[in-house]
Write an enzyme that holds these catalytic residues in place. Structure first.
Site, PDB file in Angstrom:
ATOM      1  N   CYS A  12     -37.931  32.729   6.884  1.00  0.00           N
ATOM      2  CA  CYS A  12     -38.435  32.418   8.229  1.00  0.00           C
ATOM      3  C   CYS A  12     -39.311  31.167   8.188  1.00  0.00           C
ATOM      4  CB  CYS A  12     -39.214  33.612   8.776  1.00  0.00           C
ATOM      5  SG  CYS A  12     -40.127  33.291  10.293  1.00  0.00           S
ATOM      6  N   CYS A  51     -42.705  31.382   9.954  1.00  0.00           N
ATOM      7  CA  CYS A  51     -43.631  32.232   9.188  1.00  0.00           C
ATOM      8  C   CYS A  51     -44.400  31.406   8.162  1.00  0.00           C
ATOM      9  CB  CYS A  51     -42.861  33.343   8.466  1.00  0.00           C
ATOM     10  SG  CYS A  51     -42.021  34.507   9.559  1.00  0.00           S
TER      11      CYS A  51
END
Length: 324
Positions: A79, A82
């Site tokens: 991700c 993230c």
């Protein structure tokens, strides 16, 4: 993915007083146990950010949330957003110096937790306070927005649940003592506990009286004020026929008592804005004693939700416009 702000207030938690009492009791027990075992009463900055999996979730998040708000960062290695958000949350966890802990959960390795929290995409950030899960935001978010959300979380945790966080010692060894020394019991703990027990038993009248007993000695006691407002609300709706109440309110928009009763049900059902809006509209079309009765009930419902809730602030402004 665009950030999606998710109000941590959610619906009104009419068990908040009970949860607050249980949270305080658990925190005191944890601190006392740590002191009994010779704990130093402080954590290191490294202890403020932890990796959590399904096996340790109850211990590391649920139990710990009785002492300090636990912010959960759902992330994954693949991700990209993230990779921007997670380091920021880690830095803020250290900067906030024990006012919250950060629990990092890898969704690839913990699919069950992801499903239980209803995570639709990552990054997703939640908090757990006194065992209650609160959605904070989803997607990438700016530092200013995150700080505002964390400030609100810390304030709610302290005001609603008495959680003031952990003591942080930069010189403490990581993995050492996790809790501050136990605080002495307050002078009204027995009376407040009696109120909680009455709520557990469905004795809302008894809970009302117990909170009034505290307020007679300490009129500024915020826990008792909140508890009294919630216990009185539960007492008012106990035994009513919801369908009849709503039918009466729909058929008689000028009936002040019908609108007040329907607003109580709105709030109990978690429809905060509906309850506030109903009463503000009733204020606009009433005068004299009727208007005052509606205004006072609205102020009581503000106490139930809590003054820090943004919906209360908005409704206060709307009420002021309606009155003046």
């Amino acid at each position: 993915m665009q950030p999606r702000n998710m109000s941590m207030s959610g619906v009104v938690d009419l068990a908040a007083v009970k949860a607050a009492q249980e949270a305080k009791a658990k925190a005191e027990q944890a601190r006392a146990e740590s002191a009994r075992q010779g704990g130093g009463g402080a954590v290191s900055p490294a202890d403020l950010v932890i990796e959590v999996d399904e096996a340790g979730f109850e211990r590391d998040v649920l139990q710990r949330s009785a002492e300090v708000p636990v912010v959960i960062d759902f992330w994954a290695e693949w991700c990209e957003p993230c990779k921007q958000l997670s380091p920021l949350l880690e830095r803020l966890a250290v900067e906030y110096a024990g006012r919250f802990m950060l629990a990092k959960i890898d969704v690839d390795a913990n699919q069950m937790l992801m499903q239980q929290f209803g995570v639709q995409g990552i990054p997703a950030v939640f908090a757990v306070v006194a065992g209650q899960a609160l959605p904070l935001f989803q997607g990438a978010a700016g530092e200013a927005q995150i700080r505002e959300t964390l400030d609100q979380l810390v304030a709610v945790a302290e005001q609603r649940f008495g959680l003031t966080g952990l003591t942080v010692d930069p010189d403490a060894e990581p993995g050492g003592a996790q809790s501050a020394p136990a605080a002495p019991a307050g002078p009204y703990d027995a009376l407040l506990e009696a109120a909680v027990q009455a709520l557990d038993a469905g004795d809302f009248g008894g809970a009302v009286q117990a909170y009034k007993n505290v307020l007679s000695e300490d009129p500024a006691n915020m826990e008792a004020k909140l508890g009294l407002a919630q216990a009185e609300l539960l007492q008012r709706v106990q035994g009513v026929d919801p369908q009849q109440v709503r039918k009466d309110a729909a058929e008689n928009p000028a009936d002040v008592q019908a609108q007040i009763a329907a607003a109580d049900l709105d709030l109990v059902g978690g429809h905060v804005e509906d309850a506030f809006g109903r009463l503000i509209e009733t204020v606009q079309r009433t005068v004299g004693d009727d208007r005052d009765a509606v205004r006072l009930r609205l102020l009581e419902l503000f106490e139930v939700v809590g003054g820090e809730d943004p919906r209360v602030a908005a409704a206060r402004r709307a009420l002021a416009r309606a009155l003046f």
